[in-house]
Write a protein that holds these residues in place. Structure first.
Motif, PDB file in Angstrom:
ATOM      1  N   THR A  65      54.921  57.234  64.784  1.00 51.99           N
ATOM      2  CA  THR A  65      56.327  57.527  65.052  1.00 51.99           C
ATOM      3  C   THR A  65      57.125  56.263  64.801  1.00 51.99           C
ATOM      4  O   THR A  65      56.955  55.267  65.496  1.00 51.99           O
ATOM      5  CB  THR A  65      56.515  58.009  66.505  1.00 51.99           C
ATOM      6  N   PHE A  66      58.013  56.311  63.810  1.00 51.11           N
ATOM      7  CA  PHE A  66      58.780  55.115  63.474  1.00 51.11           C
ATOM      8  C   PHE A  66      60.227  55.165  63.971  1.00 51.11           C
ATOM      9  O   PHE A  66      60.897  54.141  64.012  1.00 51.11           O
ATOM     10  CB  PHE A  66      58.724  54.804  61.970  1.00 51.11           C
ATOM     11  N   ILE A  67      60.696  56.347  64.379  1.00 51.49           N
ATOM     12  CA  ILE A  67      62.031  56.465  64.983  1.00 51.49           C
ATOM     13  C   ILE A  67      61.958  57.506  66.093  1.00 51.49           C
ATOM     14  O   ILE A  67      61.378  58.586  65.903  1.00 51.49           O
ATOM     15  CB  ILE A  67      63.100  56.905  63.959  1.00 51.49           C
ATOM     16  N   ARG A  68      62.575  57.175  67.244  1.00 48.10           N
ATOM     17  CA  ARG A  68      62.743  58.134  68.344  1.00 48.10           C
ATOM     18  C   ARG A  68      64.216  58.187  68.702  1.00 48.10           C
ATOM     19  O   ARG A  68      64.865  57.159  68.832  1.00 48.10           O
ATOM     20  CB  ARG A  68      61.981  57.691  69.583  1.00 48.10           C
ATOM     21  N   ILE A  69      64.715  59.394  68.890  1.00 48.67           N
ATOM     22  CA  ILE A  69      66.075  59.586  69.378  1.00 48.67           C
ATOM     23  C   ILE A  69      65.955  60.394  70.671  1.00 48.67           C
ATOM     24  O   ILE A  69      66.048  61.628  70.663  1.00 48.67           O
ATOM     25  CB  ILE A  69      66.959  60.304  68.334  1.00 48.67           C
ATOM     26  N   PRO A  70      65.691  59.708  71.803  1.00 53.63           N
ATOM     27  CA  PRO A  70      65.355  60.399  73.050  1.00 53.63           C
ATOM     28  C   PRO A  70      66.417  61.386  73.538  1.00 53.63           C
ATOM     29  O   PRO A  70      66.081  62.477  73.985  1.00 53.63           O
ATOM     30  CB  PRO A  70      65.175  59.264  74.061  1.00 53.63           C
ATOM     31  N   ASP A  71      67.700  61.030  73.450  1.00 57.61           N
ATOM     32  CA  ASP A  71      68.731  61.936  73.961  1.00 57.61           C
ATOM     33  C   ASP A  71      68.900  63.181  73.090  1.00 57.61           C
ATOM     34  O   ASP A  71      69.519  64.154  73.503  1.00 57.61           O
ATOM     35  CB  ASP A  71      70.064  61.208  74.136  1.00 57.61           C
ATOM     36  N   PHE A  76      60.790  60.842  64.271  1.00 60.24           N
ATOM     37  CA  PHE A  76      60.380  60.852  62.866  1.00 60.24           C
ATOM     38  C   PHE A  76      59.045  60.134  62.762  1.00 60.24           C
ATOM     39  O   PHE A  76      58.856  59.080  63.366  1.00 60.24           O
ATOM     40  CB  PHE A  76      61.429  60.154  61.990  1.00 60.24           C
ATOM     41  N   GLU A  77      58.127  60.707  61.981  1.00 58.86           N
ATOM     42  CA  GLU A  77      56.777  60.172  61.852  1.00 58.86           C
ATOM     43  C   GLU A  77      56.393  60.054  60.375  1.00 58.86           C
ATOM     44  O   GLU A  77      56.943  60.746  59.532  1.00 58.86           O
ATOM     45  CB  GLU A  77      55.752  61.112  62.520  1.00 58.86           C
ATOM     46  N   LEU A  78      55.432  59.204  60.121  1.00 60.26           N
ATOM     47  CA  LEU A  78      54.745  59.157  58.840  1.00 60.26           C
ATOM     48  C   LEU A  78      53.313  59.551  59.133  1.00 60.26           C
ATOM     49  O   LEU A  78      52.691  59.001  60.044  1.00 60.26           O
ATOM     50  CB  LEU A  78      54.811  57.767  58.224  1.00 60.26           C
ATOM     51  N   PRO A  97      52.898  63.148  54.335  1.00 63.37           N
ATOM     52  CA  PRO A  97      54.231  63.668  54.643  1.00 63.37           C
ATOM     53  C   PRO A  97      55.019  62.785  55.614  1.00 63.37           C
ATOM     54  O   PRO A  97      54.452  62.102  56.462  1.00 63.37           O
ATOM     55  CB  PRO A  97      53.922  65.022  55.294  1.00 63.37           C
ATOM     56  N   VAL A  98      56.340  62.826  55.466  1.00 58.85           N
ATOM     57  CA  VAL A  98      57.268  62.307  56.472  1.00 58.85           C
ATOM     58  C   VAL A  98      57.620  63.505  57.341  1.00 58.85           C
ATOM     59  O   VAL A  98      57.901  64.594  56.825  1.00 58.85           O
ATOM     60  CB  VAL A  98      58.531  61.705  55.818  1.00 58.85           C
ATOM     61  N   VAL A  99      57.600  63.306  58.654  1.00 60.47           N
ATOM     62  CA  VAL A  99      57.686  64.421  59.605  1.00 60.47           C
ATOM     63  C   VAL A  99      58.900  64.248  60.507  1.00 60.47           C
ATOM     64  O   VAL A  99      59.147  63.154  61.019  1.00 60.47           O
ATOM     65  CB  VAL A  99      56.411  64.480  60.479  1.00 60.47           C
ATOM     66  N   ILE A 100      59.624  65.344  60.733  1.00 55.67           N
ATOM     67  CA  ILE A 100      60.635  65.378  61.785  1.00 55.67           C
ATOM     68  C   ILE A 100      60.085  66.286  62.881  1.00 55.67           C
ATOM     69  O   ILE A 100      59.586  67.379  62.595  1.00 55.67           O
ATOM     70  CB  ILE A 100      62.022  65.851  61.275  1.00 55.67           C
ATOM     71  N   ARG A 101      60.134  65.805  64.124  1.00 52.02           N
ATOM     72  CA  ARG A 101      59.556  66.537  65.261  1.00 52.02           C
ATOM     73  C   ARG A 101      60.628  66.713  66.335  1.00 52.02           C
ATOM     74  O   ARG A 101      61.308  65.767  66.702  1.00 52.02           O
ATOM     75  CB  ARG A 101      58.361  65.767  65.808  1.00 52.02           C
ATOM     76  N   TYR A 102      60.755  67.935  66.853  1.00 51.25           N
ATOM     77  CA  TYR A 102      61.703  68.236  67.919  1.00 51.25           C
ATOM     78  C   TYR A 102      60.923  68.481  69.208  1.00 51.25           C
ATOM     79  O   TYR A 102      60.011  69.305  69.252  1.00 51.25           O
ATOM     80  CB  TYR A 102      62.541  69.464  67.545  1.00 51.25           C
ATOM     81  N   HIS A 103      61.291  67.753  70.271  1.00 52.55           N
ATOM     82  CA  HIS A 103      60.572  67.799  71.550  1.00 52.55           C
ATOM     83  C   HIS A 103      61.351  68.528  72.642  1.00 52.55           C
ATOM     84  O   HIS A 103      60.917  68.546  73.789  1.00 52.55           O
ATOM     85  CB  HIS A 103      60.294  66.376  72.045  1.00 52.55           C
ATOM     86  N   SER A 113      55.565  70.130  74.578  1.00 49.84           N
ATOM     87  CA  SER A 113      55.503  70.904  73.337  1.00 49.84           C
ATOM     88  C   SER A 113      56.434  70.301  72.294  1.00 49.84           C
ATOM     89  O   SER A 113      57.301  69.487  72.604  1.00 49.84           O
ATOM     90  CB  SER A 113      55.890  72.363  73.614  1.00 49.84           C
ATOM     91  N   SER A 114      56.236  70.731  71.060  1.00 49.48           N
ATOM     92  CA  SER A 114      57.099  70.286  69.972  1.00 49.48           C
ATOM     93  C   SER A 114      56.976  71.254  68.807  1.00 49.48           C
ATOM     94  O   SER A 114      56.012  72.009  68.696  1.00 49.48           O
ATOM     95  CB  SER A 114      56.735  68.865  69.518  1.00 49.48           C
ATOM     96  N   VAL A 115      57.992  71.216  67.946  1.00 48.63           N
ATOM     97  CA  VAL A 115      57.916  71.867  66.639  1.00 48.63           C
ATOM     98  C   VAL A 115      58.157  70.772  65.612  1.00 48.63           C
ATOM     99  O   VAL A 115      58.918  69.826  65.867  1.00 48.63           O
ATOM    100  CB  VAL A 115      58.943  73.016  66.464  1.00 48.63           C
ATOM    101  N   ALA A 116      57.475  70.881  64.478  1.00 53.13           N
ATOM    102  CA  ALA A 116      57.576  69.825  63.473  1.00 53.13           C
ATOM    103  C   ALA A 116      57.570  70.418  62.073  1.00 53.13           C
ATOM    104  O   ALA A 116      57.018  71.499  61.839  1.00 53.13           O
ATOM    105  CB  ALA A 116      56.417  68.844  63.627  1.00 53.13           C
ATOM    106  N   PHE A 117      58.196  69.657  61.175  1.00 52.37           N
ATOM    107  CA  PHE A 117      58.162  69.974  59.751  1.00 52.37           C
ATOM    108  C   PHE A 117      57.920  68.671  59.013  1.00 52.37           C
ATOM    109  O   PHE A 117      58.590  67.676  59.268  1.00 52.37           O
ATOM    110  CB  PHE A 117      59.480  70.601  59.284  1.00 52.37           C
ATOM    111  N   GLY A 118      56.942  68.667  58.112  1.00 39.68           N
ATOM    112  CA  GLY A 118      56.636  67.481  57.327  1.00 39.68           C
ATOM    113  C   GLY A 118      56.571  67.809  55.853  1.00 39.68           C
ATOM    114  O   GLY A 118      56.171  68.916  55.472  1.00 39.68           O
TER     115      GLY A 118
END
Length: 191
Positions: A65-71, A76-78, A97-103, A113-118
Protein backbone atom coordinates in the motif's frame (compact mmCIF):
# COMPACT_ATOMS: atom_id res chain seq x y z
CA UNK A 1 33.87 12.54 12.04
CA UNK A 2 32.52 12.19 8.47
CA UNK A 3 31.83 8.49 9.11
CA UNK A 4 29.69 9.41 12.13
CA UNK A 5 27.74 11.85 9.95
CA UNK A 6 27.17 9.21 7.28
CA UNK A 7 26.09 6.65 9.89
CA UNK A 8 23.74 9.16 11.53
CA UNK A 9 22.24 10.05 8.14
CA UNK A 10 21.82 6.35 7.30
CA UNK A 11 20.20 5.70 10.70
CA UNK A 12 17.76 8.60 10.17
CA UNK A 13 16.88 7.29 6.70
CA UNK A 14 16.29 3.77 8.03
CA UNK A 15 14.07 5.06 10.86
CA UNK A 16 12.16 7.21 8.35
CA UNK A 17 11.71 4.19 6.09
CA UNK A 18 10.53 2.07 9.03
CA UNK A 19 8.00 4.80 9.90
CA UNK A 20 6.85 4.96 6.27
CA UNK A 21 6.21 1.19 6.09
CA UNK A 22 3.55 1.09 8.80
CA UNK A 23 1.65 -1.91 10.06
CA UNK A 24 -0.60 -3.40 7.39
CA UNK A 25 1.18 -1.71 4.48
CA UNK A 26 2.05 -5.12 3.03
CA UNK A 27 -0.24 -8.04 2.27
CA UNK A 28 0.02 -11.53 0.84
CA UNK A 29 -2.94 -13.05 -0.97
CA UNK A 30 -2.94 -16.73 -1.87
CA UNK A 31 -5.71 -17.83 -4.19
CA UNK A 32 -6.79 -20.65 -6.49
CA UNK A 33 -9.64 -21.19 -8.89
CA UNK A 34 -10.99 -22.49 -12.16
CA UNK A 35 -11.05 -20.83 -15.57
CA UNK A 36 -14.15 -20.50 -17.73
CA UNK A 37 -14.91 -20.24 -21.41
CA UNK A 38 -17.14 -17.24 -20.67
CA UNK A 39 -16.57 -13.52 -20.98
CA UNK A 40 -16.36 -11.54 -17.74
CA UNK A 41 -19.83 -9.99 -18.13
CA UNK A 42 -21.40 -13.47 -17.80
CA UNK A 43 -20.28 -13.63 -14.16
CA UNK A 44 -22.77 -10.85 -13.41
CA UNK A 45 -25.42 -11.09 -16.15
CA UNK A 46 -25.85 -14.88 -16.41
CA UNK A 47 -23.90 -16.69 -13.66
CA UNK A 48 -25.91 -19.88 -14.23
CA UNK A 49 -24.42 -20.13 -17.74
CA UNK A 50 -20.77 -20.29 -16.62
CA UNK A 51 -18.87 -22.95 -18.57
CA UNK A 52 -15.93 -24.04 -16.41
CA UNK A 53 -12.99 -25.49 -18.34
CA UNK A 54 -10.52 -28.13 -17.19
CA UNK A 55 -8.06 -25.36 -16.40
CA UNK A 56 -7.08 -24.23 -12.92
CA UNK A 57 -4.75 -21.70 -11.36
CA UNK A 58 -2.95 -21.26 -8.06
CA UNK A 59 -1.34 -17.93 -7.27
CA UNK A 60 0.53 -15.89 -4.72
CA UNK A 61 0.33 -12.10 -4.73
CA UNK A 62 2.38 -9.64 -2.69
CA UNK A 63 1.00 -6.11 -2.41
CA UNK A 64 2.32 -2.85 -0.99
CA UNK A 65 0.00 0.00 0.00
CA UNK A 66 1.68 3.18 -1.17
CA UNK A 67 -1.16 5.66 -0.50
CA UNK A 68 -3.89 5.70 2.17
CA UNK A 69 -6.71 8.21 2.34
CA UNK A 70 -8.26 7.27 5.72
CA UNK A 71 -11.13 9.79 5.75
CA UNK A 72 -12.23 8.44 2.33
CA UNK A 73 -11.60 4.76 3.22
CA UNK A 74 -9.46 4.42 0.08
CA UNK A 75 -6.00 2.98 -0.47
CA UNK A 76 -3.78 2.40 -3.50
CA UNK A 77 -1.54 -0.66 -3.83
CA UNK A 78 1.00 -2.16 -6.17
CA UNK A 79 0.61 -5.93 -6.43
CA UNK A 80 2.94 -8.52 -7.93
CA UNK A 81 1.40 -11.90 -8.79
CA UNK A 82 2.92 -15.24 -9.73
CA UNK A 83 0.35 -17.64 -11.18
CA UNK A 84 0.66 -21.33 -12.11
CA UNK A 85 -1.79 -22.85 -14.62
CA UNK A 86 -2.53 -26.54 -14.96
CA UNK A 87 -5.06 -28.73 -16.78
CA UNK A 88 -5.67 -27.64 -20.39
CA UNK A 89 -3.01 -24.99 -19.80
CA UNK A 90 0.38 -25.64 -18.27
CA UNK A 91 2.31 -22.40 -18.01
CA UNK A 92 3.33 -19.58 -15.67
CA UNK A 93 1.84 -16.10 -15.57
CA UNK A 94 3.09 -12.90 -13.92
CA UNK A 95 0.96 -9.80 -13.37
CA UNK A 96 1.72 -6.35 -11.96
CA UNK A 97 -1.52 -4.45 -11.33
CA UNK A 98 -2.00 -1.10 -9.60
CA UNK A 99 -4.95 -1.51 -7.23
CA UNK A 100 -7.53 0.85 -5.78
CA UNK A 101 -9.19 -0.55 -2.64
CA UNK A 102 -12.27 0.79 -0.84
CA UNK A 103 -12.55 -0.04 2.89
CA UNK A 104 -15.79 1.81 3.77
CA UNK A 105 -18.30 -1.01 3.32
CA UNK A 106 -21.28 -1.29 5.71
CA UNK A 107 -20.69 -2.94 9.12
CA UNK A 108 -16.98 -2.06 8.97
CA UNK A 109 -16.91 -1.87 12.79
CA UNK A 110 -17.92 -5.57 12.96
CA UNK A 111 -16.56 -7.02 9.71
CA UNK A 112 -13.25 -6.03 8.13
CA UNK A 113 -13.93 -5.90 4.40
CA UNK A 114 -12.98 -4.23 1.15
CA UNK A 115 -13.68 -4.13 -2.56
CA UNK A 116 -10.81 -3.68 -4.99
CA UNK A 117 -10.05 -3.24 -8.65
CA UNK A 118 -6.57 -3.70 -10.10
CA UNK A 119 -5.18 -3.30 -13.61
CA UNK A 120 -1.72 -3.75 -15.11
CA UNK A 121 0.45 -5.78 -17.49
CA UNK A 122 0.28 -9.58 -17.75
CA UNK A 123 2.96 -11.90 -19.07
CA UNK A 124 2.49 -15.61 -19.79
CA UNK A 125 5.38 -18.03 -20.30
CA UNK A 126 3.52 -19.48 -23.32
CA UNK A 127 0.59 -18.52 -25.51
CA UNK A 128 -2.32 -19.82 -23.38
CA UNK A 129 -4.11 -22.60 -25.30
CA UNK A 130 -7.49 -22.02 -23.62
CA UNK A 131 -7.36 -18.38 -24.67
CA UNK A 132 -6.66 -19.50 -28.25
CA UNK A 133 -9.55 -22.01 -28.05
CA UNK A 134 -12.10 -19.54 -26.65
CA UNK A 135 -10.97 -16.28 -28.30
CA UNK A 136 -9.53 -17.66 -31.61
CA UNK A 137 -6.00 -16.41 -30.78
CA UNK A 138 -3.95 -14.86 -28.00
CA UNK A 139 -0.59 -13.45 -27.02
CA UNK A 140 1.75 -14.04 -24.08
CA UNK A 141 1.64 -10.30 -23.24
CA UNK A 142 -1.79 -8.87 -22.42
CA UNK A 143 -3.46 -6.71 -19.78
CA UNK A 144 -4.59 -8.13 -16.46
CA UNK A 145 -7.36 -6.80 -14.29
CA UNK A 146 -9.18 -8.16 -11.30
CA UNK A 147 -12.18 -7.37 -9.13
CA UNK A 148 -12.03 -8.54 -5.53
CA UNK A 149 -14.28 -8.67 -2.47
CA UNK A 150 -12.70 -9.43 0.91
CA UNK A 151 -14.25 -10.03 4.35
CA UNK A 152 -13.02 -11.22 7.71
CA UNK A 153 -13.19 -10.66 11.48
CA UNK A 154 -12.94 -6.98 12.45
CA UNK A 155 -9.66 -7.22 14.36
CA UNK A 156 -7.99 -10.10 12.49
CA UNK A 157 -5.06 -9.55 10.10
CA UNK A 158 -6.65 -11.89 7.54
CA UNK A 159 -9.68 -11.78 5.23
CA UNK A 160 -11.25 -14.27 2.84
CA UNK A 161 -11.03 -13.18 -0.78
CA UNK A 162 -13.15 -13.79 -3.89
CA UNK A 163 -11.77 -12.51 -7.20
CA UNK A 164 -12.54 -12.40 -10.86
CA UNK A 165 -9.07 -12.83 -12.43
CA UNK A 166 -9.04 -11.58 -16.03
CA UNK A 167 -6.54 -11.38 -18.91
CA UNK A 168 -7.53 -9.05 -21.71
CA UNK A 169 -6.41 -7.44 -24.97
CA UNK A 170 -7.12 -4.00 -23.48
CA UNK A 171 -9.58 -3.12 -26.25
CA UNK A 172 -6.98 -4.12 -28.84
CA UNK A 173 -4.05 -2.20 -27.34
CA UNK A 174 -2.00 -5.31 -26.51
CA UNK A 175 -3.30 -7.84 -29.04
CA UNK A 176 -6.14 -8.38 -31.46
CA UNK A 177 -7.50 -11.45 -29.68
CA UNK A 178 -7.06 -13.25 -26.38
CA UNK A 179 -8.21 -13.19 -22.82
CA UNK A 180 -9.48 -15.47 -20.10
CA UNK A 181 -11.67 -15.25 -17.02
CA UNK A 182 -11.06 -17.25 -13.85
CA UNK A 183 -13.12 -17.33 -10.68
CA UNK A 184 -10.84 -17.65 -7.65
CA UNK A 185 -11.04 -17.72 -3.88
CA UNK A 186 -8.34 -17.34 -1.30
CA UNK A 187 -7.07 -15.59 1.78
CA UNK A 188 -5.42 -12.18 2.22
CA UNK A 189 -3.05 -11.64 5.12
CA UNK A 190 -2.01 -8.08 6.04
CA UNK A 191 1.27 -7.45 7.83
Amino acid sequence: MKKCGYLLTLAILLVSLAETVRARDMAVTVFAGQSTRNVWEDFFLSPASLDFADSRIAACALSYTFIRIPDRYVSFELEGQIVRHWGIQSHWEANLPVVIRYHGLPLRDRIRSSVAFGVGPSWSSDTPPLEVETRDDSSPVLFHWFMELTAGPARAPWMLSVRLHHRSTGFGLMADKGGLDTLVGGIRWDF
